[in-house]
Motif scaffolding. Structure first.
Motif, short mmCIF file in Angstrom:
data_model
loop_
_atom_site.label_atom_id
_atom_site.label_comp_id
_atom_site.label_asym_id
_atom_site.label_seq_id
_atom_site.Cartn_x
_atom_site.Cartn_y
_atom_site.Cartn_z
N SER A 172 71.99 -51.78 23.33
CA SER A 172 72.55 -52.87 24.03
C SER A 172 71.98 -54.19 23.90
N GLU A 173 70.80 -54.35 23.81
CA GLU A 173 70.23 -55.56 23.52
C GLU A 173 70.68 -55.94 22.03
N GLY A 174 70.67 -54.94 20.84
CA GLY A 174 71.20 -55.30 19.68
C GLY A 174 72.54 -55.77 19.61
N LEU A 175 73.55 -55.05 20.39
CA LEU A 175 74.89 -55.58 20.35
C LEU A 175 74.94 -57.09 21.02
N LEU A 176 73.97 -57.32 21.91
CA LEU A 176 74.22 -58.60 22.60
C LEU A 176 73.35 -59.75 21.65
N GLY A 177 73.01 -59.43 20.46
CA GLY A 177 72.29 -59.97 19.39
C GLY A 177 70.90 -60.45 19.66
N ASN A 178 70.24 -59.46 20.91
CA ASN A 178 68.70 -60.01 21.03
C ASN A 178 67.98 -59.10 20.33
N HIS A 179 67.80 -59.12 18.79
CA HIS A 179 67.20 -58.11 17.98
C HIS A 179 65.41 -58.05 18.31
N LYS A 211 83.20 -49.60 26.73
CA LYS A 211 84.27 -50.40 27.02
C LYS A 211 83.83 -51.81 26.44
N GLY A 212 82.60 -51.77 25.68
CA GLY A 212 82.21 -53.06 24.89
C GLY A 212 81.70 -54.12 26.08
N ASP A 213 81.19 -53.80 27.43
CA ASP A 213 80.80 -54.50 28.15
C ASP A 213 79.14 -54.27 28.24
N TYR A 214 78.55 -55.10 27.21
CA TYR A 214 77.23 -54.73 26.73
C TYR A 214 75.97 -55.25 27.97
N GLU A 215 76.49 -56.49 28.43
CA GLU A 215 75.72 -56.91 29.56
C GLU A 215 75.54 -56.17 30.69
N PRO A 216 76.46 -55.48 31.50
CA PRO A 216 76.56 -54.96 32.58
C PRO A 216 75.73 -53.51 32.04
N ALA A 217 76.09 -53.16 31.04
CA ALA A 217 75.39 -51.88 30.52
C ALA A 217 73.91 -51.98 30.35
N ARG A 218 73.19 -53.09 29.73
CA ARG A 218 72.18 -53.60 29.70
C ARG A 218 71.33 -53.50 31.06
N LYS A 219 71.89 -54.17 31.91
CA LYS A 219 71.49 -54.13 33.32
C LYS A 219 70.80 -52.74 33.81
N ARG A 220 72.30 -51.54 33.58
CA ARG A 220 71.83 -50.34 34.01
C ARG A 220 70.62 -49.75 33.43
N PHE A 221 70.63 -49.86 32.06
CA PHE A 221 69.70 -49.19 31.22
C PHE A 221 68.24 -49.94 31.63
N LEU A 222 68.09 -51.17 31.85
CA LEU A 222 67.00 -52.01 32.30
C LEU A 222 66.42 -51.36 33.50
N GLU A 223 67.27 -51.05 34.75
CA GLU A 223 67.03 -50.43 35.81
C GLU A 223 66.45 -48.85 35.70
N LEU A 233 72.53 -43.99 36.16
CA LEU A 233 72.51 -45.15 35.65
C LEU A 233 72.74 -45.49 34.25
N ILE A 234 72.10 -44.24 33.54
CA ILE A 234 72.38 -44.10 32.00
C ILE A 234 74.01 -43.90 31.78
N ASP A 235 74.44 -42.87 32.63
CA ASP A 235 75.80 -42.48 32.58
C ASP A 235 76.67 -43.56 32.61
N LEU A 267 64.36 -40.11 28.77
CA LEU A 267 63.42 -41.47 28.56
C LEU A 267 63.79 -42.03 27.12
N ALA A 268 63.97 -41.13 26.31
CA ALA A 268 64.09 -41.43 24.78
C ALA A 268 65.68 -42.01 24.99
N LEU A 269 66.62 -41.28 25.62
CA LEU A 269 67.82 -41.76 25.49
C LEU A 269 68.12 -43.32 26.08
N GLY A 270 67.31 -43.41 27.13
CA GLY A 270 67.24 -44.57 28.23
C GLY A 270 66.75 -45.79 27.15
N HIS A 271 65.76 -45.56 26.51
CA HIS A 271 65.22 -46.74 25.36
C HIS A 271 66.32 -46.85 24.36
N LEU A 272 66.83 -45.84 23.60
CA LEU A 272 67.54 -45.93 22.57
C LEU A 272 68.75 -46.82 23.37
#
Length: 291
Positions: free
Chosen positions: A206-213, A170-182, A160-162, A196-201
Motif C-alpha cells: 500500500s505504501e508503494g502504491l501511494l508512491g512512498n517507496h 477497490k484502489g482505496d490505498y490510503e484507507p487500506a494503509r491505515k488498516r494495515f498500519l493498525e 483489519l487486514i481483511d 505478521l508476514a502478510l501484514g508487512h507485505l
C-alpha cells in the motif's frame, strides 16, 4: 492460509479422534444431551482438521440435534457455525451464510461476543467469495466492533487486514494503509508469523502504491524474511518482486538487482517459467544500462 496437516500431525489427529470416539461411547449412555453434543462437536472439529468435511458435517448435525433437545443455545450456535463452515468448504456459500447467520443470532442471545464476531466475519468471507466485497466489508466492520470489546487482538488484526485487503482491491490505498498500519503492531504481539508476514507485505504494497517507496522498503524486507522462515516461496517471491520495484523506483539499482536475481531460483522452484523470463528481461535491461 490453510495447509493440510503433515503426516505426524495427521497421526496425532487420528489418535485424538479414536480417543474422542472411545470417550463418547459411554457418554452416549450416561451423559446429558449437552455433554454428548459437546463431545460430538469436538469430534466434528477434529475431522475438520483432517479436511474430512463430510464426516465433520455428520457429527455437527448430530450435535445440533442434541443441543436442540437440551434447548442449549451456546451449543446450537457452535454446531450451526460448524455446519456453515463445512458448507463454505464445499463452496456452498449461500448455504453457509444461512447457517452462520442463525449461529450469529444464537451467539448474540447467549451474550457471546467473540462467537458472534467470528460468525459475522465468516459471513463476510462467504460474501467475498460470492463477489460481494461491499457487503463483506460491512460484516467485517460489524465483527470488528464486537471484537474490539474482547481481548482478542490477533483476531482484530486479521479483520483489519481483511478490510484493508478489500480496500486495496477497490484502489482505496490510503484507507487500506491505515488498516494495515493498525494491524501490524497487534500482529507483532501475536504468535502467527504468516499473519505478521502478510501484514508487512500488504502495508509495504500500500505504501508503494501511494508512491512512498522509502516507507515501503522496511516492511517488504521484513515480509521477505518472515516468508523465508515459514518456507512460503510463492509469497516470498511476491514480497521480493515488490521490494525489487521499490528499490528500483528509488534508483537503488544494486539493491533492486539483488532482489530480482534472487527471484529467478524462486520462480524456478515454483515452475513459473514465464516469470523467470520476465525477470531475466529486467536484468538484461539493467546490464544494458550499466546498472
Amino acid at each position: 492460509m490453510h495447509h493440510p496437516p503433515e503426516d505426524t500431525q495427521r497421526t496425532h489427529i487420528l489418535d485424538a479422534i479414536q480417543k474422542q470416539k472411545n470417550a463418547l461411547a459411554p457418554l452416549r449412555i450416561t451423559g446429558s444431551p449437552t455433554e454428548v453434543g459437546q463431545g460430538l462437536v469436538n469430534l466434528a472439529e477434529l475431522h475438520g482438521l483432517l479436511e474430512d468435511h463430510a464426516a465433520s458435517r455428520q457429527f455437527y448435525e448430530e450435535a445440533l440435534e442434541k443441543f436442540q433437545e437440551a434447548k442449549y443455545k451456546p451449543g446450537q450456535a457452535q454446531a450451526l457455525m460448524g455446519l456453515g463452515v463445512v458448507k463454505a468448504n464445499f463452496e456452498d456459500h449461500r448455504g453457509a451464510i444461512e447457517q452462520i447467520a442463525r449461529a450469529a443470532m444464537l451467539f448474540n442471545e447467549s451474550k457471546d461476543r467473540e462467537g458472534e464476531a467470528l460468525a459475522r466475519a465468516c459471513i463476510g468471507e462467504s460474501l467475498r467469495s460470492l463477489g460481494q466485497p461491499e457487503a463483506a466489508e460491512e460484516k467485517y466492520q460489524e465483527a470488528l466492533i464486537l471484537l474490539r470489546q474482547t481481548r482478542n487482538t490477533e483476531r482484530v488484526a486479521r479483520l483489519l487486514i481483511d478490510i484493508g485487503d478489500i480496500r486495496m482491491e477497490k484502489g482505496d490505498y490510503e484507507p487500506a494503509r491505515k488498516r494495515f498500519l493498525e494491524a501490524v503492531p497487534l500482529l507483532e504481539q501475536g504468535e502467527d508469523p504468516e499473519a505478521l508476514a502478510l501484514g508487512h507485505l500488504l502495508l509495504g504494497e500500500s505504501e508503494g502504491l501511494l508512491g512512498n517507496h522509502e516507507g515501503a522498503r522496511p516492511h517488504l524486507l521484513r515480509a521477505v524474511e518472515l516468508y523465508q522462515e515459514v518456507h512460503d516461496h510463492a509469497y516470498e517471491a511476491r514480497a521480493r518482486w515488490d521490494l525489487g520495484l521499490s528499490c528500483y523506483y528509488q534508483q537503488d539499482f544494486a539493491a533492486a538487482r539483488k532482489q530480482f536475481e534472487t527471484l529467478i531460483p524462486l520462480y524456478g522452484d515454483l515452475g513459473q517459467t514465464g516469470e523467470v523470463a520476465k525477470v531475466q528481461n529486467i536484468l538484461a535491461h539493467f546490464t544494458a544500462r550499466g546498472v
